[in-house]
Write an enzyme that holds these catalytic residues in place. Structure first.
Site, mmCIF file in Angstrom:
data_model
loop_
_atom_site.group_PDB
_atom_site.id
_atom_site.type_symbol
_atom_site.label_atom_id
_atom_site.label_comp_id
_atom_site.label_asym_id
_atom_site.label_seq_id
_atom_site.Cartn_x
_atom_site.Cartn_y
_atom_site.Cartn_z
ATOM 1 C CG HIS A 1 -2.028 -1.067 1.078
ATOM 2 N ND1 HIS A 1 -2.806 -1.440 2.156
ATOM 3 C CD2 HIS A 1 -2.422 -1.840 0.042
ATOM 4 C CE1 HIS A 1 -3.645 -2.393 1.779
ATOM 5 N NE2 HIS A 1 -3.427 -2.661 0.510
ATOM 6 C CG ASP B 1 -1.635 0.375 4.978
ATOM 7 O OD1 ASP B 1 -1.665 -0.716 5.548
ATOM 8 O OD2 ASP B 1 -2.519 0.752 4.186
#
Length: 347
Positions: free
Chosen positions: A184, A279
């Site tokens: 990500h 993230d």
């Protein structure tokens, strides 16, 4: 997840902090699901009251960005009862530890099991209010609890609904097998220009060119090295793609392009979204922080943290899950392993 569970015949109570987010579900009486799962799942209750949502529930499936784990822990802390199981879907990195710390700080005495999954079971997107599309249900999702000997109790209930859940070794293993940390943030940072240009492109397919994949492979190697320093073998990103999707290739670029579950998933329309906001502080920051504590270099991980911080003008190291905030600063490798396994396993 709420829609799918309801379609499978389970009583589902859906909690959200925002009444506005729940209103479409309340109006329709449930959630419409399409894709690999098709149907209308009737939700028994959609509420902003955490006590009402979790009263008498066997399992609390926490399906929120990892940056909200602490807030959810605080919301449910006064209402938890002995025997309940809390599962973070997913925990990202050390989510279970953060959740447990919040409960302890707030004086929760309930004997509950805190567990986390390695990744979210679905490749999915919310398409409209009260509607979701499931692109793919992943094949095997490891789950682990803070005390590893309690994992069988978690799986006994979870597998009634999701046979895809399998035992993870411990929470350090699930935390370091957090593949979202690899895919990500770096993909988003390296495609920042394309994203801000409002271009439409398939995130995991068109966004992952051979050179971008090489950066992901280097970052992946650093993640694996930090896990090894604690004495755990983390799954490489290529291994995970085969494990979760049966997608294989000679390198990470080929393996990602071989994954049919990634086709059709479009790139985000903004950089201000969970691939960075979630993230980076809850995946990359704790990995880099633990690496620094154990003397393991993480230059690529640090570079992505720095670039993400610059792109969004947020100091992610100041807000993220550092070893100090997680209460593990200064611990020896032996202490870290004992924390993951639990006293009973030690005996």
């Amino acid at each position: 997840m709420a829609g799918h569970l309801a379609l499978m015949g389970f009583e589902v109570r859906l909690y959200n902090r925002s009444a506005e987010r729940l209103e479409p579900v309340r109006a329709m009486g449930g959630i419409a699901v399409e894709g690999e799962v098709v149907g209308f799942g009737k939700v028994a209750l959609a509420t902003t009251d955490p006590a009402e949502a979790i009263r008498g529930a066997d399992i609390l499936m926490v399906v929120v960005p990892a940056t909200a784990h602490a807030d959810i822990a605080a919301a449910v802390a006064p209402h938890l009862t002995d025997g309940q199981i809390v599962v973070l879907n997913p925990g990202r990195t050390f989510g279970a530890l953060e959740f447990r710390q919040v409960l302890d700080r707030l004086g929760s005495k309930a004997d509950v099991i805190i567990a986390e999954t390695q990744t979210f079971i679905y490749a999915s997107r919310a398409t409209n209010p009260g509607q979701a599309r499931v692109f793919r249900i992943k094949n095997s999702i490891p789950v682990a609890s803070i005390k590893a000997y309690r994992i069988p109790a978690v799986l006994k209930l979870l597998r009634q609904a999701f046979p895809q859940f399998v035992p993870g070794d411990n929470i350090f293993k699930t935390s370091f097998d957090n593949i979202g940390a690899v895919f990500h943030p770096a993909l988003t940072v390296l495609n920042a220009g394309w994203i801000e240009d409002d271009s439409e492109f398939q995130f995991y397919i068109q966004g992952c060119t051979p050179s971008v994949a090489r950066v992901l492979e280097r970052l992946d190697g650093e993640r694996v090295a930090v896990a090894e320093a604690v004495g755990f073998r983390a799954m490489t990103a290529r291994q995970w793609l085969y494990f979760a999707y049966e997608a294989a290739g000679r390198n990470l670029h080929e393996a990602m392009h071989a994954n049919s579950g990634y086709r059709g998933i479009m790139a985000p329309a903004t950089l201000h979204m969970r691939y960075l906001l979630e993230d980076v502080p809850t995946s990359l920051v704790p990995m880099a922080s633990l690496g620094q504590m154990l003397g393991v270099p993480t230059p690529t991980i640090n570079a992505v943290i720095d670039l993400a911080s610059t792109l969004l003008d947020i100091d992610f190291r100041a807000t993220g899950r550092t070893v100090k905030r997680l209460g593990i600063a200064g611990m020896s490798v032996r202490d870290l392993r004992l924390l993951a396994i639990g006293e009973e396993e030690k005996k």
